[in-house]
Design a protein around this motif. Structure first.
Motif, PDB file in Angstrom:
ATOM      1  N   HIS A 195      17.747  -1.739   3.977  1.00 21.85           N
ATOM      2  CA  HIS A 195      17.678  -0.880   5.165  1.00 21.85           C
ATOM      3  C   HIS A 195      16.359  -1.068   5.904  1.00 21.85           C
ATOM      4  O   HIS A 195      15.314  -1.174   5.266  1.00 21.85           O
ATOM      5  N   PRO A 196      16.361  -1.121   7.260  1.00 18.91           N
ATOM      6  CA  PRO A 196      17.528  -1.028   8.131  1.00 18.91           C
ATOM      7  C   PRO A 196      18.185  -2.392   8.353  1.00 18.91           C
ATOM      8  O   PRO A 196      17.493  -3.399   8.500  1.00 18.91           O
TER       9      PRO A 196
ATOM     10  N   GLN B 145      23.559  -1.355   2.630  1.00 20.44           N
ATOM     11  CA  GLN B 145      22.233  -0.764   2.852  1.00 20.44           C
ATOM     12  C   GLN B 145      22.173   0.702   2.440  1.00 20.44           C
ATOM     13  O   GLN B 145      21.095   1.234   2.192  1.00 20.44           O
TER      14      GLN B 145
ATOM     15  N   ARG C 226      19.407   7.696   6.821  1.00 14.40           N
ATOM     16  CA  ARG C 226      19.701   6.452   6.100  1.00 14.40           C
ATOM     17  C   ARG C 226      21.114   6.454   5.517  1.00 14.40           C
ATOM     18  O   ARG C 226      21.768   5.419   5.482  1.00 14.40           O
TER      19      ARG C 226
END
Length: 221
Positions: free
Chosen positions: A159-160, A152, A188
């Motif tokens: 993501h997530p 991710q 992130r």
């Protein structure tokens, strides 16, 4: 000092914030070889075997030259078995050696050995990507979840990604368990390491106690 959740996350990341890819010596980038090595690692981690053994087996496969689908498919079955055995991956070595060979050949035949083409075929749909990944021998739901948790950071559409095991760790730590809520606790770029750390907490209940104690003592930073 930050909120309770912030202190818990800081303590968790400081102690256990390392991806499984990093442990296996994989510098993950959106390029074919590290993505393939991550896929192999996900296959190995999905078996009922200690994570440390799976990581070492992945290292041994790479050290034996099996870093891409062409070399994995070109190796003999016995060479794959031997590399897995060297890493201590003995209980599942014969079956896994077959699955790795078959999976590598499938990637060569369908995607030219480049997992990014699978991503392109999924066209930004994480559900479709999961379906395509499941077509690989030996990569069940657990393996797919592991791969997506780790990737991710380089494939934003995933993501997530905090699966059930990560949510279990979050609950033990007193953190929210919904993926979106967990994602808001870190940037992130830190999501893969955070997810891996949560999984470690789920697998070892002593970790949760240690991290909560550190957070209460203000030792997260």
């Amino acid at each position: 000092m930050g909120t309770g959740n912030e202190r818990t996350v800081a303590a968790l990341l400081r102690r256990y914030g390392r991806t499984y890819a990093e442990e296996a010596g994989i510098r993950l980038r959106d390029t074919p070889q590290p993505l393939y090595r991550l896929l192999v690692l996900a296959c190995l981690l999905s078996a009922r075997i200690r994570a440390s053994v799976a990581v070492e087996a992945a290292r041994c496969l790479a050290a034996a030259g099996m870093k891409d689908p062409r070399r994995m498919a070109g190796a003999t079955w016995q060479q794959r078995v031997d590399a897995l055995g060297e890493g201590g991956y003995r209980r599942y070595d014969e079956r896994t050696a077959t699955q790795l060979g078959d999976g590598a050949q499938l990637l060569l035949d369908r995607y030219g050995g480049d997992i990014r083409r699978m991503r392109e075929e999924a066209d930004g749909d994480p559900g479709q990507l999961r379906k395509l990944l499941r077509e690989l021998p030996g990569l069940g739901p657990a393996g797919v979840a592991i791969f997506l948790r780790e990737v991710q950071g380089v494939w934003p559409e995933v993501h997530p990604c905090f699966d059930g095991k990560a949510a279990e760790g979050a609950a033990l730590l007193g953190l929210p368990s919904a993926p979106g809520a967990l994602a808001r606790l870190v940037g992130r770029a830190d999501a893969p390491a955070f997810a891996a750390a949560l999984v470690r907490a789920a697998l070892d209940k002593e970790i949760a106690g240690e991290v909560k104690e550190a957070a209460r003592a203000g030792k997260g930073d």
